[in-house]
Design a protein around this motif. Structure first.
Motif, PDB file in Angstrom:
ATOM      1  N   LYS A   2       0.824  -1.067   0.062  1.00  0.00           N
ATOM      2  CA  LYS A   2      -0.115   0.123   0.091  1.00  0.00           C
ATOM      3  C   LYS A   2       0.850   1.291   0.209  1.00  0.00           C
ATOM      4  N   PRO A   3       0.304   2.316  -0.649  1.00  0.00           N
ATOM      5  CA  PRO A   3       1.212   3.686  -0.509  1.00  0.00           C
ATOM      6  C   PRO A   3       1.470   4.153   0.629  1.00  0.00           C
ATOM      7  N   SER A   4       2.723   4.670   1.031  1.00  0.00           N
ATOM      8  CA  SER A   4       3.193   5.204   2.243  1.00  0.00           C
ATOM      9  C   SER A   4       2.267   6.392   2.866  1.00  0.00           C
ATOM     10  N   PHE A   5       1.910   6.411   4.080  1.00  0.00           N
ATOM     11  CA  PHE A   5       1.158   7.443   4.581  1.00  0.00           C
ATOM     12  C   PHE A   5       2.042   8.716   4.387  1.00  0.00           C
ATOM     13  N   VAL A   6       3.318   8.608   4.307  1.00  0.00           N
ATOM     14  CA  VAL A   6       4.335   9.833   4.321  1.00  0.00           C
ATOM     15  C   VAL A   6       4.320  10.512   2.961  1.00  0.00           C
ATOM     16  N   TYR A  29       5.698   4.191  -2.379  1.00  0.00           N
ATOM     17  CA  TYR A  29       6.122   3.943  -1.510  1.00  0.00           C
ATOM     18  C   TYR A  29       7.466   4.572  -1.033  1.00  0.00           C
ATOM     19  N   ALA A  30       8.068   4.757  -2.067  1.00  0.00           N
ATOM     20  CA  ALA A  30       9.538   5.374  -2.213  1.00  0.00           C
ATOM     21  C   ALA A  30       9.790   6.494  -3.139  1.00  0.00           C
ATOM     22  N   GLY A  31      10.443   7.598  -2.683  1.00  0.00           N
ATOM     23  CA  GLY A  31      10.672   8.813  -3.155  1.00  0.00           C
ATOM     24  C   GLY A  31      12.018   9.244  -3.506  1.00  0.00           C
ATOM     25  N   GLN A  32      12.221  10.207  -4.489  1.00  0.00           N
ATOM     26  CA  GLN A  32      13.518  10.867  -4.621  1.00  0.00           C
ATOM     27  C   GLN A  32      13.371  12.599  -4.430  1.00  0.00           C
ATOM     28  N   ILE A  33      14.086  12.916  -3.549  1.00  0.00           N
ATOM     29  CA  ILE A  33      13.934  14.531  -3.157  1.00  0.00           C
ATOM     30  C   ILE A  33      15.157  15.019  -3.875  1.00  0.00           C
ATOM     31  N   THR A  34      14.764  16.201  -4.666  1.00  0.00           N
ATOM     32  CA  THR A  34      15.892  17.002  -5.486  1.00  0.00           C
ATOM     33  C   THR A  34      15.940  18.160  -4.615  1.00  0.00           C
ATOM     34  N   LEU A  35      17.249  18.677  -4.126  1.00  0.00           N
ATOM     35  CA  LEU A  35      17.240  20.000  -3.271  1.00  0.00           C
ATOM     36  C   LEU A  35      17.622  20.997  -4.429  1.00  0.00           C
ATOM     37  N   PRO A  36      17.545  22.251  -3.954  1.00  0.00           N
ATOM     38  CA  PRO A  36      17.711  23.240  -4.819  1.00  0.00           C
ATOM     39  C   PRO A  36      19.062  23.586  -5.368  1.00  0.00           C
ATOM     40  N   ASP A  37      19.851  22.867  -4.976  1.00  0.00           N
ATOM     41  CA  ASP A  37      21.422  22.955  -5.451  1.00  0.00           C
ATOM     42  C   ASP A  37      21.743  21.712  -6.357  1.00  0.00           C
ATOM     43  N   PHE A  43      13.829   8.459   0.407  1.00  0.00           N
ATOM     44  CA  PHE A  43      13.113   7.796   1.374  1.00  0.00           C
ATOM     45  C   PHE A  43      12.202   6.783   0.857  1.00  0.00           C
ATOM     46  N   LYS A  44      12.086   6.031   1.852  1.00  0.00           N
ATOM     47  CA  LYS A  44      11.369   4.832   1.648  1.00  0.00           C
ATOM     48  C   LYS A  44      10.554   4.693   2.883  1.00  0.00           C
ATOM     49  N   GLY A  45       9.147   4.536   2.699  1.00  0.00           N
ATOM     50  CA  GLY A  45       8.139   4.623   3.835  1.00  0.00           C
ATOM     51  C   GLY A  45       8.491   5.859   4.661  1.00  0.00           C
ATOM     52  N   THR A  46       8.889   5.546   5.843  1.00  0.00           N
ATOM     53  CA  THR A  46       9.229   6.519   6.865  1.00  0.00           C
ATOM     54  C   THR A  46      10.785   6.835   7.178  1.00  0.00           C
ATOM     55  N   SER A  47      11.433   6.163   6.284  1.00  0.00           N
ATOM     56  CA  SER A  47      13.170   6.170   6.482  1.00  0.00           C
ATOM     57  C   SER A  47      13.568   7.298   5.484  1.00  0.00           C
ATOM     58  N   PHE A  48      14.254   7.929   5.906  1.00  0.00           N
ATOM     59  CA  PHE A  48      14.764   9.294   5.126  1.00  0.00           C
ATOM     60  C   PHE A  48      16.283   9.535   5.219  1.00  0.00           C
ATOM     61  N   PRO A 302      10.352   6.945  12.831  1.00  0.00           N
ATOM     62  CA  PRO A 302       9.188   6.891  13.408  1.00  0.00           C
ATOM     63  C   PRO A 302       7.965   6.956  12.539  1.00  0.00           C
ATOM     64  N   GLY A 303       7.060   6.356  12.436  1.00  0.00           N
ATOM     65  CA  GLY A 303       5.674   6.573  11.799  1.00  0.00           C
ATOM     66  C   GLY A 303       4.749   7.587  12.716  1.00  0.00           C
ATOM     67  N   LEU A 304       4.169   8.306  11.995  1.00  0.00           N
ATOM     68  CA  LEU A 304       3.197   9.388  12.601  1.00  0.00           C
ATOM     69  C   LEU A 304       1.819   9.277  12.085  1.00  0.00           C
ATOM     70  N   ASP A 305       1.329   8.355  11.559  1.00  0.00           N
ATOM     71  CA  ASP A 305       0.183   8.115  10.708  1.00  0.00           C
ATOM     72  C   ASP A 305      -0.877   8.126  11.654  1.00  0.00           C
ATOM     73  N   HIS A 306      -0.684   7.211  12.878  1.00  0.00           N
ATOM     74  CA  HIS A 306      -1.695   7.041  13.681  1.00  0.00           C
ATOM     75  C   HIS A 306      -1.997   8.197  14.668  1.00  0.00           C
ATOM     76  N   TYR A 307      -0.836   9.010  15.026  1.00  0.00           N
ATOM     77  CA  TYR A 307      -0.598  10.193  15.841  1.00  0.00           C
ATOM     78  C   TYR A 307      -1.473  11.120  15.170  1.00  0.00           C
ATOM     79  N   ALA A 308      -1.296  11.216  13.680  1.00  0.00           N
ATOM     80  CA  ALA A 308      -1.936  12.469  12.892  1.00  0.00           C
ATOM     81  C   ALA A 308      -3.639  12.142  13.057  1.00  0.00           C
ATOM     82  N   ASP A 309      -4.020  10.759  13.380  1.00  0.00           N
ATOM     83  CA  ASP A 309      -5.475  10.633  13.289  1.00  0.00           C
ATOM     84  C   ASP A 309      -6.026  11.043  14.710  1.00  0.00           C
TER      85      ASP A 309
END
Length: 333
Positions: A2-6, A29-37, A43-48, A302-309
Protein backbone atom coordinates in the motif's frame (compact mmCIF):
# COMPACT_ATOMS: atom_id res chain seq x y z
CA UNK A 1 2.18 -2.93 -1.04
CA UNK A 2 0.00 0.00 0.00
CA UNK A 3 1.14 3.60 -0.56
CA UNK A 4 3.07 5.15 2.30
CA UNK A 5 1.21 7.52 4.60
CA UNK A 6 4.17 9.87 4.23
CA UNK A 7 4.37 10.04 0.42
CA UNK A 8 1.37 12.33 -0.26
CA UNK A 9 2.46 14.63 2.59
CA UNK A 10 5.97 14.96 1.17
CA UNK A 11 4.61 15.62 -2.32
CA UNK A 12 2.19 18.24 -1.00
CA UNK A 13 4.89 20.04 1.02
CA UNK A 14 7.60 19.91 -1.65
CA UNK A 15 7.03 23.35 -3.13
CA UNK A 16 6.83 24.97 0.31
CA UNK A 17 10.15 23.33 1.25
CA UNK A 18 11.74 24.42 -2.02
CA UNK A 19 12.43 20.87 -3.24
CA UNK A 20 11.24 18.60 -6.04
CA UNK A 21 9.79 15.18 -5.21
CA UNK A 22 9.43 12.21 -7.56
CA UNK A 23 7.56 9.15 -6.28
CA UNK A 24 8.02 5.65 -7.66
CA UNK A 25 4.69 5.42 -9.54
CA UNK A 26 3.65 1.80 -9.01
CA UNK A 27 3.47 1.73 -5.21
CA UNK A 28 4.28 5.35 -4.26
CA UNK A 29 6.19 4.02 -1.26
CA UNK A 30 9.62 5.41 -2.15
CA UNK A 31 10.68 8.81 -3.40
CA UNK A 32 13.53 10.96 -4.63
CA UNK A 33 13.96 14.46 -3.22
CA UNK A 34 15.94 16.93 -5.35
CA UNK A 35 17.31 19.90 -3.40
CA UNK A 36 17.66 23.43 -4.84
CA UNK A 37 21.38 22.88 -5.53
CA UNK A 38 20.71 19.68 -7.47
CA UNK A 39 21.69 17.21 -4.74
CA UNK A 40 19.39 14.22 -4.36
CA UNK A 41 18.08 12.51 -1.24
CA UNK A 42 15.80 9.50 -0.92
CA UNK A 43 13.13 8.10 1.36
CA UNK A 44 11.29 4.81 1.67
CA UNK A 45 8.22 4.69 3.87
CA UNK A 46 9.22 6.65 6.97
CA UNK A 47 12.98 6.14 6.44
CA UNK A 48 14.75 9.29 5.22
CA UNK A 49 18.31 10.17 4.18
CA UNK A 50 18.64 12.02 7.46
CA UNK A 51 20.15 9.65 10.02
CA UNK A 52 23.59 8.04 9.57
CA UNK A 53 23.44 4.46 8.30
CA UNK A 54 25.29 2.90 11.24
CA UNK A 55 23.20 4.68 13.86
CA UNK A 56 19.99 3.75 12.02
CA UNK A 57 20.97 0.09 11.87
CA UNK A 58 21.80 0.05 15.58
CA UNK A 59 18.40 1.58 16.36
CA UNK A 60 16.68 -1.19 14.38
CA UNK A 61 18.40 -3.84 16.50
CA UNK A 62 16.82 -3.74 19.95
CA UNK A 63 19.60 -5.73 21.65
CA UNK A 64 22.44 -3.59 20.29
CA UNK A 65 20.57 -0.35 20.96
CA UNK A 66 19.85 -1.40 24.55
CA UNK A 67 23.51 -2.30 25.11
CA UNK A 68 24.72 1.14 24.05
CA UNK A 69 21.94 3.03 25.83
CA UNK A 70 22.66 1.18 29.07
CA UNK A 71 26.39 1.86 28.70
CA UNK A 72 25.58 5.56 28.25
CA UNK A 73 23.74 5.53 31.58
CA UNK A 74 20.11 5.45 30.43
CA UNK A 75 17.57 3.39 32.34
CA UNK A 76 16.84 0.32 30.25
CA UNK A 77 14.83 -2.78 31.02
CA UNK A 78 16.71 -5.78 32.36
CA UNK A 79 16.89 -8.49 29.73
CA UNK A 80 19.00 -10.59 27.39
CA UNK A 81 18.96 -11.71 23.77
CA UNK A 82 18.59 -15.32 22.58
CA UNK A 83 18.35 -17.27 19.33
CA UNK A 84 15.50 -19.27 17.84
CA UNK A 85 16.08 -23.03 17.80
CA UNK A 86 17.15 -23.25 14.15
CA UNK A 87 19.51 -20.29 14.37
CA UNK A 88 21.09 -21.51 17.62
CA UNK A 89 21.86 -24.80 15.86
CA UNK A 90 23.23 -23.07 12.78
CA UNK A 91 25.59 -20.79 14.69
CA UNK A 92 26.38 -23.62 17.14
CA UNK A 93 25.54 -21.65 20.29
CA UNK A 94 23.04 -23.91 22.09
CA UNK A 95 23.44 -21.96 25.32
CA UNK A 96 21.38 -19.16 23.72
CA UNK A 97 18.48 -21.30 22.46
CA UNK A 98 14.81 -21.04 23.59
CA UNK A 99 15.33 -23.55 26.40
CA UNK A 100 18.13 -21.39 27.81
CA UNK A 101 15.90 -18.35 27.32
CA UNK A 102 13.15 -20.00 29.36
CA UNK A 103 15.60 -20.70 32.20
CA UNK A 104 16.60 -17.03 32.12
CA UNK A 105 12.93 -15.96 32.12
CA UNK A 106 12.31 -18.14 35.17
CA UNK A 107 15.16 -16.39 36.97
CA UNK A 108 13.72 -12.99 36.06
CA UNK A 109 10.33 -14.14 37.31
CA UNK A 110 7.12 -14.44 35.30
CA UNK A 111 5.46 -12.60 33.73
CA UNK A 112 8.15 -11.53 31.27
CA UNK A 113 8.15 -9.78 27.91
CA UNK A 114 9.24 -11.75 24.85
CA UNK A 115 9.83 -9.75 21.68
CA UNK A 116 11.51 -10.20 18.30
CA UNK A 117 14.77 -8.29 18.07
CA UNK A 118 14.29 -6.54 14.74
CA UNK A 119 10.56 -6.40 13.98
CA UNK A 120 8.71 -3.11 14.37
CA UNK A 121 5.23 -1.80 15.18
CA UNK A 122 4.78 -4.16 18.12
CA UNK A 123 4.85 -7.27 15.93
CA UNK A 124 5.31 -10.40 18.01
CA UNK A 125 5.60 -8.63 21.37
CA UNK A 126 4.10 -10.88 24.06
CA UNK A 127 3.67 -10.74 27.81
CA UNK A 128 3.86 -14.36 28.94
CA UNK A 129 3.08 -15.99 32.26
CA UNK A 130 4.29 -19.60 31.96
CA UNK A 131 6.38 -21.98 29.88
CA UNK A 132 3.58 -22.86 27.46
CA UNK A 133 2.95 -19.21 26.61
CA UNK A 134 6.68 -18.54 26.46
CA UNK A 135 7.43 -21.25 23.89
CA UNK A 136 4.32 -20.39 21.88
CA UNK A 137 5.44 -16.75 21.69
CA UNK A 138 8.91 -17.69 20.45
CA UNK A 139 7.49 -20.04 17.80
CA UNK A 140 5.05 -17.36 16.61
CA UNK A 141 7.80 -15.11 15.25
CA UNK A 142 10.63 -17.59 14.64
CA UNK A 143 10.06 -17.49 10.86
CA UNK A 144 10.38 -13.68 10.82
CA UNK A 145 13.27 -13.03 13.24
CA UNK A 146 16.01 -15.34 14.46
CA UNK A 147 16.95 -13.28 17.51
CA UNK A 148 14.59 -12.41 20.35
CA UNK A 149 14.69 -10.62 23.68
CA UNK A 150 13.49 -11.76 27.10
CA UNK A 151 12.87 -8.78 29.36
CA UNK A 152 11.53 -7.99 32.78
CA UNK A 153 7.89 -6.87 32.65
CA UNK A 154 7.76 -3.34 34.06
CA UNK A 155 4.57 -1.42 34.78
CA UNK A 156 3.83 2.14 33.83
CA UNK A 157 2.49 4.42 31.13
CA UNK A 158 3.80 4.04 27.58
CA UNK A 159 4.97 7.16 25.72
CA UNK A 160 6.44 7.92 22.29
CA UNK A 161 8.51 11.13 21.98
CA UNK A 162 9.58 12.24 18.50
CA UNK A 163 12.76 14.31 18.21
CA UNK A 164 14.14 16.14 15.17
CA UNK A 165 17.36 18.15 15.26
CA UNK A 166 17.35 18.61 19.02
CA UNK A 167 13.68 19.56 19.24
CA UNK A 168 10.71 17.53 20.49
CA UNK A 169 8.16 17.62 17.68
CA UNK A 170 5.46 15.50 19.25
CA UNK A 171 4.82 13.34 22.29
CA UNK A 172 1.91 11.04 23.01
CA UNK A 173 0.82 8.37 25.42
CA UNK A 174 0.01 5.03 23.83
CA UNK A 175 -2.75 2.86 25.25
CA UNK A 176 -3.42 -0.80 24.32
CA UNK A 177 -6.16 -2.09 22.05
CA UNK A 178 -9.28 -1.74 24.20
CA UNK A 179 -13.04 -2.12 23.80
CA UNK A 180 -15.78 -0.62 25.94
CA UNK A 181 -18.76 -2.81 26.77
CA UNK A 182 -22.36 -1.88 26.06
CA UNK A 183 -23.97 -4.69 28.06
CA UNK A 184 -25.35 -6.36 24.90
CA UNK A 185 -22.58 -7.01 22.36
CA UNK A 186 -19.88 -9.66 22.44
CA UNK A 187 -16.24 -8.60 22.57
CA UNK A 188 -15.85 -9.88 19.02
CA UNK A 189 -18.70 -7.61 17.86
CA UNK A 190 -17.15 -4.66 19.66
CA UNK A 191 -13.84 -5.39 17.95
CA UNK A 192 -15.53 -5.48 14.55
CA UNK A 193 -17.12 -2.10 15.27
CA UNK A 194 -13.73 -0.72 16.23
CA UNK A 195 -12.28 -2.02 12.97
CA UNK A 196 -15.13 -0.40 11.05
CA UNK A 197 -14.46 2.92 12.79
CA UNK A 198 -10.80 2.69 11.76
CA UNK A 199 -11.86 2.19 8.14
CA UNK A 200 -14.31 5.10 8.26
CA UNK A 201 -11.62 7.47 9.48
CA UNK A 202 -9.00 6.22 7.03
CA UNK A 203 -6.85 4.56 9.67
CA UNK A 204 -5.16 1.55 8.08
CA UNK A 205 -4.80 -0.57 11.24
CA UNK A 206 -6.09 -4.12 10.82
CA UNK A 207 -7.17 -5.88 14.01
CA UNK A 208 -6.31 -9.57 13.77
CA UNK A 209 -9.23 -11.31 15.43
CA UNK A 210 -7.34 -14.62 15.53
CA UNK A 211 -4.28 -13.14 17.25
CA UNK A 212 -3.35 -15.60 20.00
CA UNK A 213 -2.22 -12.67 22.15
CA UNK A 214 -5.81 -11.37 22.25
CA UNK A 215 -7.09 -14.82 23.19
CA UNK A 216 -4.51 -15.19 25.97
CA UNK A 217 -5.15 -11.69 27.30
CA UNK A 218 -8.89 -12.39 27.47
CA UNK A 219 -8.37 -15.80 29.07
CA UNK A 220 -6.38 -14.21 31.89
CA UNK A 221 -9.41 -11.99 32.52
CA UNK A 222 -11.74 -15.05 32.45
CA UNK A 223 -13.21 -13.79 29.18
CA UNK A 224 -13.40 -14.83 25.52
CA UNK A 225 -14.40 -13.21 22.23
CA UNK A 226 -17.95 -14.43 22.90
CA UNK A 227 -18.15 -12.70 26.28
CA UNK A 228 -20.54 -9.79 26.84
CA UNK A 229 -19.20 -7.23 29.29
CA UNK A 230 -21.02 -4.64 31.34
CA UNK A 231 -21.83 -1.24 29.95
CA UNK A 232 -18.85 1.15 30.12
CA UNK A 233 -16.51 -1.63 31.23
CA UNK A 234 -13.11 -1.30 29.57
CA UNK A 235 -11.41 -4.49 28.42
CA UNK A 236 -7.77 -4.41 27.30
CA UNK A 237 -7.09 -6.95 24.58
CA UNK A 238 -3.33 -6.67 24.20
CA UNK A 239 -0.49 -6.07 26.64
CA UNK A 240 1.53 -3.88 24.25
CA UNK A 241 0.36 -0.37 23.44
CA UNK A 242 1.54 0.01 19.85
CA UNK A 243 -0.81 2.06 17.68
CA UNK A 244 -0.21 -0.34 14.78
CA UNK A 245 -1.84 -3.07 16.89
CA UNK A 246 -5.01 -1.04 17.42
CA UNK A 247 -3.97 1.06 20.41
CA UNK A 248 -4.91 4.70 20.82
CA UNK A 249 -2.87 7.85 21.33
CA UNK A 250 -3.29 10.76 23.76
CA UNK A 251 -1.31 13.89 22.91
CA UNK A 252 1.01 15.07 25.72
CA UNK A 253 3.31 17.35 23.70
CA UNK A 254 2.42 20.45 25.68
CA UNK A 255 2.09 18.82 29.11
CA UNK A 256 5.34 16.80 29.06
CA UNK A 257 7.80 17.88 31.76
CA UNK A 258 11.13 19.28 30.60
CA UNK A 259 12.92 16.43 32.41
CA UNK A 260 11.62 13.92 29.87
CA UNK A 261 12.01 16.35 27.00
CA UNK A 262 15.70 16.64 27.86
CA UNK A 263 16.09 12.86 28.19
CA UNK A 264 14.62 12.26 24.72
CA UNK A 265 16.71 14.96 23.06
CA UNK A 266 19.96 13.88 24.72
CA UNK A 267 19.34 10.19 24.03
CA UNK A 268 18.70 10.91 20.34
CA UNK A 269 21.96 12.85 20.16
CA UNK A 270 23.93 10.23 22.10
CA UNK A 271 22.73 7.48 19.75
CA UNK A 272 23.98 9.45 16.74
CA UNK A 273 20.54 10.28 15.36
CA UNK A 274 18.88 13.46 14.15
CA UNK A 275 15.38 12.05 13.72
CA UNK A 276 14.18 9.55 16.33
CA UNK A 277 11.16 8.15 18.14
CA UNK A 278 12.02 7.51 21.79
CA UNK A 279 9.72 5.05 23.56
CA UNK A 280 9.56 5.38 27.34
CA UNK A 281 7.71 3.51 30.06
CA UNK A 282 7.11 5.93 32.92
CA UNK A 283 6.06 4.94 36.42
CA UNK A 284 3.60 7.80 36.73
CA UNK A 285 2.79 10.76 34.52
CA UNK A 286 5.23 12.24 32.04
CA UNK A 287 3.94 15.64 33.15
CA UNK A 288 5.71 15.24 36.50
CA UNK A 289 9.48 15.52 37.03
CA UNK A 290 11.85 12.74 38.05
CA UNK A 291 9.39 9.85 37.82
CA UNK A 292 11.06 6.48 37.36
CA UNK A 293 11.36 5.58 33.69
CA UNK A 294 12.75 2.95 31.33
CA UNK A 295 13.72 3.31 27.69
CA UNK A 296 11.72 0.64 25.85
CA UNK A 297 13.41 1.18 22.49
CA UNK A 298 14.28 3.80 19.90
CA UNK A 299 13.12 4.11 16.30
CA UNK A 300 15.12 5.87 13.58
CA UNK A 301 12.08 5.95 11.27
CA UNK A 302 9.14 6.83 13.52
CA UNK A 303 5.75 6.62 11.85
CA UNK A 304 3.24 9.31 12.72
CA UNK A 305 0.18 8.20 10.79
CA UNK A 306 -1.80 7.08 13.84
CA UNK A 307 -0.74 10.18 15.77
CA UNK A 308 -2.15 12.29 12.93
CA UNK A 309 -5.47 10.47 13.37
CA UNK A 310 -5.98 12.02 16.82
CA UNK A 311 -7.23 15.32 15.44
CA UNK A 312 -6.76 18.38 13.25
CA UNK A 313 -4.06 19.88 15.50
CA UNK A 314 -2.03 16.68 15.36
CA UNK A 315 -2.31 16.54 11.57
CA UNK A 316 -0.86 20.04 11.54
CA UNK A 317 2.02 18.93 13.79
CA UNK A 318 2.77 16.03 11.44
CA UNK A 319 2.77 18.35 8.42
CA UNK A 320 5.12 20.69 10.25
CA UNK A 321 7.42 17.81 11.18
CA UNK A 322 7.79 16.59 7.60
CA UNK A 323 8.32 20.13 6.38
CA UNK A 324 11.19 20.34 8.87
CA UNK A 325 12.48 16.97 7.65
CA UNK A 326 12.58 18.26 4.07
CA UNK A 327 14.34 21.43 5.10
CA UNK A 328 16.79 19.47 7.25
CA UNK A 329 17.87 17.59 4.12
CA UNK A 330 19.49 20.79 2.89
CA UNK A 331 21.83 20.85 5.90
CA UNK A 332 23.37 17.47 5.10
CA UNK A 333 26.85 17.46 3.59
Amino acid sequence: MKPSFVSPIIRRLARKAGVTVILEPKYQYAGQITLPDGRRRYFKGTSFDLNPLGASDIAKDKAYATFFMKRLGYHTIEGESFFTSEWAKRVKIPERNPDAAYIYASKLGFPVIVKPNSLSQGAGVCKVYNKREFMHAVRSFSDRDRVFLVQEAVEGRDYRIVVLNGEVISAYERTPLTVIGDGRSSIESLLKRKQASFERTGRDTVIKMDDFRIRDCLRRQSLSLDSVVHRRSRVALLDNANLSSGGDAIDVTDSMHSTFRDIAVQLTQDMGLRFCGVDLMVNGSIAEPRNEYWVLEINAAPGLDHYADIGKRQKGIVDDLYLKVLRAMKDLC
